[in-house]
Design an enzyme around this catalytic site. Structure first.
Site, PDB file in Angstrom:
ATOM      1  N   HIS A   9     -15.425 -26.590  24.604  1.00  0.00           N
ATOM      2  CA  HIS A   9     -15.297 -25.564  25.641  1.00  0.00           C
ATOM      3  C   HIS A   9     -16.013 -25.916  26.934  1.00  0.00           C
ATOM      4  CE1 HIS A   9     -13.387 -23.077  22.715  1.00  0.00           C
ATOM      5  NE2 HIS A   9     -13.357 -22.037  23.528  1.00  0.00           N
ATOM      6  N   SER A  10     -16.953 -26.834  26.840  1.00  0.00           N
ATOM      7  CA  SER A  10     -17.695 -27.236  28.034  1.00  0.00           C
ATOM      8  C   SER A  10     -17.416 -28.712  28.305  1.00  0.00           C
ATOM      9  CB  SER A  10     -19.189 -26.998  27.773  1.00  0.00           C
ATOM     10  OG  SER A  10     -19.970 -27.956  28.433  1.00  0.00           O
TER      11      SER A  10
END
Lengths: 132, 212
Positions: A9-10
């Site tokens: 997600h990052s």
């Protein structure tokens, strides 16, 4: 040699995991990071993942995708569907935990193991005792 | 009159406006049972889609929908990205080379879109997801067409069924997505994905209120 794609997600998380796995294999295994919606926004981006898969498929016959949580799996599945049909079967989504799985998969890929063996070892990594 | 490409674009613009208006509401719903980003994600995705559409010169409704789908896939960020991306891509597949849509065209397109979402997310009715709004909406629309009611009325019934389905998610225990990590604690909260699905279908009924 099997290539790896790291989905998180990052963007920083994906790049960090890529870095960690690459350090174990001194650049011998092609590893591509596809994290974040973009470099600043948390989330997953199927188009970004598709680009990483394309790069991985250009360097290797087979690709293992390591993912974090939530929408990472959905976006990775979507990315596979965005590939030309004949390439889709060359990509496998891993059940393994992201960090341990990526490191073990990179080590196994570096010694020339096939996709099935790499996935089995990466999944096994989840059961390795951490605190002894 | 069947739906024109302009009517389709008007719906999509209304979706963007409604999702902007409801950004904080959707995010609050998501904060209760998820990662508190659904409103922000949908607003960002539809804004990106509108930017893409503004420079898209085509008469083909399928291309309009596919453009929206691809924009959502690469900008929404959460599960809504692949799910709504698939929804609009499937609408696009079914409307390829069409310059207008009949009530029957919309039935086929909506069916493909809803089935696409189900296949992508592997959610079943009752899992507290978008599917709980989308599936009743599809069924109500098809039933209305069978009865022979006007296009606009069928769309209104479809939106009403989506609203009921959305409200029915409140007591459900989530089986999919981040909310499923909460288990029983997810009960008592309305599902944000079902809510955005309702908003999108209500926007269709409102935008196309004059369709026959």
């Amino acid at each position: 040699m099997v290539a790896l794609v790291i989905v998180a997600h990052s963007a920083k998380l994906a790049e960090g995991v890529r870095e960690l796995a690459a350090q174990m294999t001194q650049g011998r295994v092609p590893i591509f990071a596809a994290g974040g919606v973009d470099d600043d926004i948390l989330g997953t981006n199927a188009e970004r993942i598709r680009e990483a898969l394309e790069a991985a498929l250009a360097s290797s016959q087979e690709v293992l995708v390591l993912m974090d949580l939530g929408s990472a799996v959905l976006s990775a599945r979507m990315a596979i569907d965005l590939l030309p049909e004949e390439q889709r079967s060359r990509v496998r989504l891993s059940q393994a935990p992201l960090v341990e799985g990526a490191v073990v998969a990179a080590v196994e890929a570096a010694i020339g193991k096939g996709l099935d063996e790499i996935e089995a070892s990466a999944v096994e990594a989840a059961r390795m005792p951490k605190v002894t | 009159m069947p739906l024109t490409q302009e009517a389709v674009r008007a719906w999509l613009q209304r979706c963007a406006a409604v999702l902007e208006e409801n950004r904080d509401y959707l995010t609050q719903l998501d904060a209760a049972i998820g990662d508190a980003d659904h409103g922000v994600n949908m607003d960002r995705g539809f804004k990106a889609a509108m930017t893409k559409l503004a420079s898209l010169d085509t008469q083909d409704i399928g291309t309009v929908f596919k453009t929206v789908g691809m924009a959502l896939v690469s900008t929404v960020g959460g599960a809504g990205g692949p799910l709504y991306g698939t929804f609009f891509l499937q609408l696009g597949v079914k409307t390829t080379n069409k310059q207008e849509l009949t009530p029957q065209d919309w039935a086929e397109a909506l069916e493909a879109a809803v089935n696409g979402v189900i296949a992508r997310g592997q959610a079943r009715p009752g899992d507290k997801t978008m599917v709980d709004a989308l599936l009743p909406a599809l069924e109500a629309y098809k039933a209305a067409l069978q009865e022979g009611v006007p296009f606009s009325e069928a769309l209104a019934r479809s939106a009403a069924a989506a609203e009921e389905g959305m409200k029915a998610t409140i007591p459900m225990v989530a089986k999919k997505g981040r909310a499923s990590y909460l288990g029983e604690r997810s009960a008592g909260h309305q599902d944000p994905g079902a809510t955005s699905s309702y908003l999108i279908l209500r926007a269709a009924a409102e935008s196309w209120a004059g369709a026959t």
